[in-house]
Design a protein around this motif. Structure first.
Motif, PDB file in Angstrom:
ATOM      1  N   ARG A   1       0.788  -1.224   0.108  1.00  0.00           N
ATOM      2  CA  ARG A   1      -0.201  -0.060   0.032  1.00  0.00           C
ATOM      3  C   ARG A   1       0.750   1.258  -0.052  1.00  0.00           C
ATOM      4  NH1 ARG A   1      -4.673  -1.523   4.320  1.00  0.00           N
ATOM      5  NH2 ARG A   1      -5.640  -2.968   3.076  1.00  0.00           N
ATOM      6  N   THR A   2       2.040   1.099   0.433  1.00  0.00           N
ATOM      7  CA  THR A   2       2.925   2.258   0.800  1.00  0.00           C
ATOM      8  C   THR A   2       4.133   2.257  -0.183  1.00  0.00           C
ATOM      9  OG1 THR A   2       3.884   1.352   2.661  1.00  0.00           O
ATOM     10  CG2 THR A   2       2.216   3.287   2.976  1.00  0.00           C
ATOM     11  N   VAL A   3       4.590   0.815  -0.423  1.00  0.00           N
ATOM     12  CA  VAL A   3       5.778   0.680  -1.394  1.00  0.00           C
ATOM     13  C   VAL A   3       5.182   0.184  -2.671  1.00  0.00           C
ATOM     14  CG1 VAL A   3       7.834  -0.583  -1.621  1.00  0.00           C
ATOM     15  CG2 VAL A   3       7.099   0.240   0.632  1.00  0.00           C
TER      16      VAL A   3
ATOM     17  N   ALA B   1       3.396  -7.183  -5.986  1.00  0.00           N
ATOM     18  CA  ALA B   1       2.243  -7.356  -6.968  1.00  0.00           C
ATOM     19  C   ALA B   1       1.721  -8.670  -6.687  1.00  0.00           C
ATOM     20  CB  ALA B   1       2.650  -6.962  -8.446  1.00  0.00           C
ATOM     21  N   GLY B   2       0.661  -8.900  -7.273  1.00  0.00           N
ATOM     22  CA  GLY B   2      -0.068 -10.480  -7.246  1.00  0.00           C
ATOM     23  C   GLY B   2      -0.776 -10.740  -5.986  1.00  0.00           C
ATOM     24  N   PRO B   3      -1.662 -11.652  -5.947  1.00  0.00           N
ATOM     25  CA  PRO B   3      -2.372 -12.026  -4.659  1.00  0.00           C
ATOM     26  C   PRO B   3      -1.445 -12.624  -3.592  1.00  0.00           C
ATOM     27  CG  PRO B   3      -2.586 -13.684  -6.593  1.00  0.00           C
ATOM     28  CD  PRO B   3      -1.878 -12.392  -7.031  1.00  0.00           C
ATOM     29  N   HIS B   4      -0.473 -13.090  -3.849  1.00  0.00           N
ATOM     30  CA  HIS B   4       0.389 -13.743  -2.669  1.00  0.00           C
ATOM     31  C   HIS B   4       1.025 -12.719  -2.067  1.00  0.00           C
ATOM     32  CE1 HIS B   4       2.797 -16.702  -0.434  1.00  0.00           C
ATOM     33  NE2 HIS B   4       3.872 -15.923  -0.874  1.00  0.00           N
ATOM     34  N   ASN B   5       2.117 -11.964  -3.149  1.00  0.00           N
ATOM     35  CA  ASN B   5       2.844 -10.968  -2.141  1.00  0.00           C
ATOM     36  C   ASN B   5       2.256  -9.788  -1.861  1.00  0.00           C
ATOM     37  OD1 ASN B   5       5.121 -12.486  -2.853  1.00  0.00           O
ATOM     38  ND2 ASN B   5       5.749 -11.439  -4.539  1.00  0.00           N
ATOM     39  N   SER B   6       1.117  -9.388  -2.529  1.00  0.00           N
ATOM     40  CA  SER B   6       0.233  -8.275  -2.121  1.00  0.00           C
ATOM     41  C   SER B   6      -0.227  -8.348  -0.478  1.00  0.00           C
ATOM     42  CB  SER B   6      -0.968  -7.857  -2.859  1.00  0.00           C
ATOM     43  OG  SER B   6      -1.785  -8.999  -2.829  1.00  0.00           O
TER      44      SER B   6
ATOM     45  N   TRP C   1       7.490 -14.204   0.830  1.00  0.00           N
ATOM     46  CA  TRP C   1       7.711 -13.335  -0.255  1.00  0.00           C
ATOM     47  C   TRP C   1       8.342 -14.430  -1.414  1.00  0.00           C
ATOM     48  CZ3 TRP C   1      12.117 -11.601  -3.036  1.00  0.00           C
ATOM     49  CH2 TRP C   1      11.681 -10.667  -4.117  1.00  0.00           C
ATOM     50  N   GLU C   2       7.918 -14.299  -2.529  1.00  0.00           N
ATOM     51  CA  GLU C   2       8.367 -14.951  -3.753  1.00  0.00           C
ATOM     52  C   GLU C   2       8.961 -13.870  -4.473  1.00  0.00           C
ATOM     53  OE1 GLU C   2       6.991 -18.425  -6.650  1.00  0.00           O
ATOM     54  OE2 GLU C   2       5.550 -17.194  -6.091  1.00  0.00           O
ATOM     55  N   GLY C   3      10.083 -13.975  -5.284  1.00  0.00           N
ATOM     56  CA  GLY C   3      10.675 -13.047  -6.257  1.00  0.00           C
ATOM     57  C   GLY C   3      12.226 -13.321  -6.098  1.00  0.00           C
TER      58      GLY C   3
END
Length: 381
Positions: free
Chosen positions: A141-143, A149-154, A168-170
């Motif tokens: 919401r701030t970063v 992005a995406g349903p998991h990381n959001s 977190w995935e990435g």
């Protein structure tokens, strides 16, 4: 005018009022161990035992890091600076005064994951400032970056990042999350491991801690070493010798400025390089619950916040290790906590016994603390 000054002026109205001793810049008073409630012979024996456990071989930390992680982690590279280590050192502080010290207290050595506890403290400042409104708020919401992005990381919150439960995935700074301490026996399965919902599973992971550092850079809008120096290290009288490094590829453009995102440890090199005495000052700041002399450096409430245990790892809080149920150190109070780094680097904080212990290149924290506590003279009856 620094963006944090209005808050600092506001907090000054609730400045610390105390007769506690705080060391001046460039001077820290040492008192006889007996005056600080120790049996002198017992304390000497505890220090001698701790030093007998020191491990400073090999001195070449570049080789040590590489040899430790490269056999297991795919495409492992050292991305940040390293520095050879020297001899062991340490400090034992009681009632604010030095009860015992040894080794080179001024040498700024790598401290590995002790840097995570410094990073956690920057999050405390962001919360004090209102740069983070709610630790349970999704970071995205701030970063507003693709990283969230995406349903998991959001769904990942600041709370998840601070407890290492984000899942977190990435990829960050060319290192995928799964390549840090990969799990399982078949390397073909590592990139496709099953992810759990954010907040449901603890996983010690430097890539995700580095994501926290990057996210704090985004909300603080200035390099984290600058924030730490102005808000923490200068007020407590720390030396100018410490450095907080990132990687050669962790530079970003922010508000037209070229800034480096720092790392939360030395897993890939970089991280915090700091002296024993500066670590002890930092520990004393926490022992005094964020107050230093007549200043309120950060909110006293943060001490309770950082001690929230992870559900499936109850000896871990907000990037600090905990003594929950007195399981790790039975002789120490449950409220004790510590920062810990690879190779035997520690800052132990014990409010109940008015005690701070710093160890450098001494892996045996638990037994050292137990022996130091045994050296405290207990009242009769």
């Amino acid at each position: 005018m620094p963006r944090w000054l209005p808050l600092a002026l506001l907090l000054a109205t609730s400045a610390v009022q105390s007769d506690d001793y705080f060391p001046e810049r460039d001077y820290w008073e040492q008192r006889p161990a007996s005056e600080l409630g120790f049996d002198p012979d017992g304390l000497d024996e505890a220090v001698a035992w701790a030093r007998s456990q020191a491990d400073t071989d090999p001195s070449d930390l570049y080789k040590m890091i590489y040899n430790h992680f490269a056999p297991r982690e795919p495409d492992f590279r050292i991305l940040g600076p390293t520095r050879p280590r020297a001899g062991d050192s340490g400090m034992i502080i009681r009632n604010g005064y030095i009860a015992a010290s040894w080794g080179d207290l001024d040498r700024a050595d790598m401290v590995f994951s002790v840097a995570k506890s410094f990073l956690s403290t920057v999050a405390a400042l962001a919360l004090d400032d209102g740069a983070i409104i709610d630790l349970d708020e999704p970071v995205g919401r701030t970063v507003q970056e693709d990283h969230f992005a995406g349903p998991h990381n959001s769904a990942i919150t600041w709370h998840h990042l601070l407890q290492q439960t984000s899942e977190w995935e990435g990829t960050l700074w060319d290192v995928p999350d799964w390549a840090d301490r990969p799990e399982g026996d078949d390397p073909a399965d590592w990139p496709n491991r099953e992810l759990q919902a954010p907040g449901s599973r603890y996983k010690y992971n430097d890539v995700r801690v580095n994501l926290l550092a990057y996210s704090l850079l985004q909300v603080m809008r200035e390099p984290l070493p600058v924030v730490l120096r102005e808000r923490i290290m200068d007020p407590i009288g720390a030396s100018p010798s410490w450095r907080w490094h990132g990687y050669h590829n962790s530079w970003v453009e922010l508000d037209g400025q070229h800034m480096q995102s720092v790392s939360g440890g030395g897993h890939f090199g970089g991280g915090m390089f700091i002296s024993t005495e500066d670590m002890a000052r930092f520990g004393l700041l926490f022992k005094r619950r964020g107050g230093w002399d007549d200043q309120r450096v950060f909110s006293a409430d943060w001490i309770d916040t950082l001690a929230q245990p992870v559900a499936d790892r109850p000896d871990y809080g907000y990037l600090w290790w905990l003594n929950t149920d007195r399981e790790r150190i039975p002789q120490a109070p449950e409220s004790a906590y510590w920062a810990a780094g690879f190779g035997g680097n520690f800052i132990y904080v014990d409010e109940e016994n008015d005690l701070v212990i710093v160890l450098r290149w001494i892996p045996e924290l638990e037994e050292t603390v137990a022996r130091v506590l045994d050296a405290i003279n207990q009242p009769e009856g």
